[in-house]
Scaffold this motif. Structure first.
Motif, PDB file in Angstrom:
ATOM      1  N   UNK A 150      48.135  33.841  66.030  1.00 29.88           N
ATOM      2  CA  UNK A 150      48.327  32.858  64.978  1.00 29.88           C
ATOM      3  C   UNK A 150      48.354  33.584  63.645  1.00 29.88           C
ATOM      4  N   UNK A 151      49.493  33.524  62.981  1.00 29.03           N
ATOM      5  CA  UNK A 151      49.644  34.299  61.756  1.00 29.03           C
ATOM      6  C   UNK A 151      49.013  33.611  60.550  1.00 29.03           C
ATOM      7  N   UNK A 152      48.981  32.290  60.595  1.00 26.59           N
ATOM      8  CA  UNK A 152      48.360  31.571  59.481  1.00 26.59           C
ATOM      9  C   UNK A 152      47.994  30.169  59.936  1.00 26.59           C
ATOM     10  N   UNK A 153      46.790  29.740  59.640  1.00 27.51           N
ATOM     11  CA  UNK A 153      46.346  28.385  59.987  1.00 27.51           C
ATOM     12  C   UNK A 153      46.630  27.406  58.858  1.00 27.51           C
ATOM     13  N   UNK A 154      47.138  27.912  57.754  1.00 27.68           N
ATOM     14  CA  UNK A 154      47.415  27.065  56.605  1.00 27.68           C
ATOM     15  C   UNK A 154      48.894  26.684  56.574  1.00 27.68           C
ATOM     16  N   UNK A 155      49.158  25.503  56.071  1.00 31.22           N
ATOM     17  CA  UNK A 155      50.530  25.019  55.964  1.00 31.22           C
ATOM     18  C   UNK A 155      51.139  25.514  54.649  1.00 31.22           C
ATOM     19  N   UNK A 156      51.240  26.818  54.544  1.00 30.00           N
ATOM     20  CA  UNK A 156      51.733  27.455  53.326  1.00 30.00           C
ATOM     21  C   UNK A 156      52.870  28.393  53.715  1.00 30.00           C
ATOM     22  N   UNK A 157      54.091  28.000  53.389  1.00 28.75           N
ATOM     23  CA  UNK A 157      55.262  28.770  53.803  1.00 28.75           C
ATOM     24  C   UNK A 157      55.245  30.183  53.233  1.00 28.75           C
ATOM     25  N   UNK A 158      54.873  30.318  51.995  1.00 30.26           N
ATOM     26  CA  UNK A 158      54.846  31.643  51.376  1.00 30.26           C
ATOM     27  C   UNK A 158      53.844  32.564  52.068  1.00 30.26           C
ATOM     28  N   UNK A 159      52.672  32.024  52.369  1.00 27.42           N
ATOM     29  CA  UNK A 159      51.640  32.816  53.038  1.00 27.42           C
ATOM     30  C   UNK A 159      52.073  33.194  54.452  1.00 27.42           C
ATOM     31  N   UNK A 160      52.686  32.250  55.159  1.00 29.62           N
ATOM     32  CA  UNK A 160      53.157  32.529  56.514  1.00 29.62           C
ATOM     33  C   UNK A 160      54.233  33.611  56.499  1.00 29.62           C
ATOM     34  N   UNK A 161      55.132  33.526  55.522  1.00 33.55           N
ATOM     35  CA  UNK A 161      56.194  34.535  55.415  1.00 33.55           C
ATOM     36  C   UNK A 161      55.597  35.918  55.170  1.00 33.55           C
ATOM     37  N   UNK A 162      54.609  35.990  54.298  1.00 34.68           N
ATOM     38  CA  UNK A 162      53.967  37.274  54.008  1.00 34.68           C
ATOM     39  C   UNK A 162      53.252  37.826  55.239  1.00 34.68           C
TER      40      UNK A 162
END
Length: 391
Positions: free
Chosen positions: A141-153
Motif C-alpha cells: 500500500x503506497x498511501x492510505x490517504x486520498x491524496x493524488x499528489x502524495x500517491x504519485x510521489x
C-alpha cells in the motif's frame, strides 16, 4: 547486440466486436520476417501480450506459437513481461518450460536482474525487467490517504527504488537494458489504452530509470514515441495495430536497438504494414456522398468510423444497406443538422445552387437535379426575396 523491442500486442482484442485475429496473425508473420531479415539477437516484449487477464484460447495459442518462432525454437532469447492487461500468474505459468527454449516469462515485479547470454553475438544482456508495478502486484500500500499528489510521489519513489537496486547489477562488460510496462509522465496517450494511472497518480518521472541503462524499453502507450528528458534513449515501441479511432494517422512500427557494452545505443524504427488501417469519414454532403465513396472504392481495406450530416433521421434499412455494401463500417453515426446550422451553411461562400444540389441528392438517395429544376429553384428563390423586400 541487436535487440528488437515490441509491446502491446493485445492478442484477442476486438474492434467494437469485430475480430482482429487475422490481422494479429499477419503481424506475427511480419514480425518473424523482420527478426530473421534484420538478424536480431534478442527480442523484448514489454507487456500487454493479451488484451485481458482471461484471453481466448486462440489468442493464447497464437502467443505461444509466436514465441517459439521468434526464439527460433531456442536459438534466440525472447523476454516477455506482464502488462496491466495480462494476468501475471497466468503469463508466467509456463516459465519453467519456456526457459528451456530461451524464453523468459516474467509476471510479477521483483528486483532481480535477468542475466541472459546471447549466443549469436557472444554477449551477455543484463535486463532490469519490471513487469507492470501496480500496488496490488507490488503487494504494498503506497498511501492510505486520498491524496493524488502524495500517491504519485510514493509511487514514483517506489519504482525509482526498484530500478536503483537493479542498477547495481549492471556491469561494464555487459549490455545493460531496462524494460517496464508503465506510464511515464508526459507521454502521449490514446483511447485504446485503459489507464494504468488514476487521475495521473500512477506515473513515474524519466529520472527514475536506472542511471546505467543504455536503453529503456517501454510498453503501455500505443503511439511509438521517445520519452522526453530521459538520460538515456527510452522509448515506447507502440502497439502493432491501431486499436481505436483515436489512433488514426499513427504509423506503427517496431524498434531496433543496436548496442555494445559501454557504448551508446543506436535506435531505429522498422515500419509495419500489417493490419487494416482505421479511418474516419465525414460525409458533409449526406448519404449520396457515402455511396459515391463506396463506388469509388475509397479506403477499401480499412475499418471506418462514419459520420453523416443529415436533416432527418437515417432509416435503419439504410444503415443495413451500407453495412451490406461494405463490411468495414464500424460506426455509422448520423449528425442531425439544426436549422441554425443549415442557415449558417447557406450563408457560406458555397453557391446556392450547389447547396440545392446537395440537398436534392440527400433527399433522393443520390439522384442529380436537372438543370431545369435548378433554374426553377433559383427563380422561386428570387421571387421569395422580392416578396420579402416588399414587406
Amino acid at each position: 547486440m541487436r535487440i528488437l523491442h515490441t509491446a502491446d500486442w493485445h492478442l484477442g482484442k476486438t474492434l467494437e466486436g469485430r475480430s482482429r485475429f487475422s490481422e494479429q496473425e499477419q503481424f506475427i508473420d511480419e514480425l518473424v520476417t523482420i527478426v530473421e531479415k534484420e538478424r536480431v539477437d534478442a527480442v523484448l516484449i514489454a507487456g500487454d501480450a493479451f488484451d485481458s487477464v482471461n484471453p481466448p484460447a486462440l489468442a493464447e495459442q497464437l502467443f505461444y506459437e509466436s514465441l517459439a518462432r521468434l526464439s527460433d525454437y531456442g536459438k534466440r532469447p525472447v523476454i516477455v513481461i506482464a502488462g496491466n492487461h495480462d494476468h501475471p500468474d497466468r503469463l508466467s505459468a509456463a516459465a519453467t518450460l519456456a526457459a528451456k527454449h530461451s524464453i523468459t516469462l516474467l509476471g510479477l515485479p521483483t528486483t532481480d536482474v535477468q542475466a541472459i547470454y546471447v549466443p549469436s553475438c557472444d554477449e551477455t544482456l543484463m535486463l532490469a525487467a519490471l513487469p507492470y508495478p501496480s500496488e496490488s502486484r507490488l503487494a504494498e500500500l503506497l498511501s492510505s490517504e486520498n491524496d493524488e499528489r502524495l500517491l504519485r510521489e510514493r509511487y514514483d519513489e517506489k519504482v525509482r527504488g526498484i530500478f536503483a537496486m537493479m542498477n547495481e547489477s549492471f556491469r561494464h562488460d555487459t549490455v545493460n537494458v531496462a524494460m517496464s510496462h508503465l506510464y511515464v509522465a508526459g507521454g502521449a496517450t490514446s483511447d485504446s489504452e485503459r489507464p494504468i494511472e488514476m487521475g495521473g497518480a500512477y506515473t513515474v518521472s524519466p529520472e527514475s530509470f536506472p542511471s546505467q541503462a543504455q536503453y529503456v524499453a517501454l510498453g503501455h502507450l500505443h503511439r511509438p514515441q521517445y520519452v522526453k528528458h530521459a538520460a538515456m534513449p527510452a522509448r515506447y515501441s507502440g502497439s502493432p495495430l491501431a486499436y481505436s479511432f483515436s489512433e488514426v494517422g499513427y504509423s506503427k512500427s517496431v524498434t531496433i536497438v543496436d548496442v555494445r557494452p559501454k557504448e551508446q545505443a543506436i535506435i531505429s524504427e522498422i515500419p509495419l504494414s500489417c493490419g487494416r488501417p482505421l479511418v474516419k469519414w465525414k460525409a458533409t454532403e449526406g448519404i449520396a456522398q457515402v455511396y459515391r465513396w463506396i463506388e469509388e472504392g475509397k479506403d477499401r481495406n480499412a475499418w471506418i468510423d462514419l459520420e453523416i450530416d443529415v436533416e432527418h433521421s437515417l432509416p435503419i434499412e439504410e444503415i443495413h444497406r451500407l453495412r451490406k455494401l461494405y463490411d468495414g463500417f464500424v460506426n455509422i453515426r448520423p449528425n442531425y443538422l439544426t436549422k441554425e446550422e443549415i442557415k449558417t451553411e447557406a450563408r457560406s461562400n458555397v453557391p446556392i445552387e450547389t447547396l440545392f444540389e446537395r440537398f436534392y441528392e440527400r433527399q433522393t438517395g443520390g439522384a442529380k437535379p436537372t438543370a431545369e429544376l435548378v433554374q426553377l429553384f433559383l427563380e422561386l428563390l428570387v421571387d421569395e426575396d422580392e416578396d420579402g423586400d416588399e414587406e
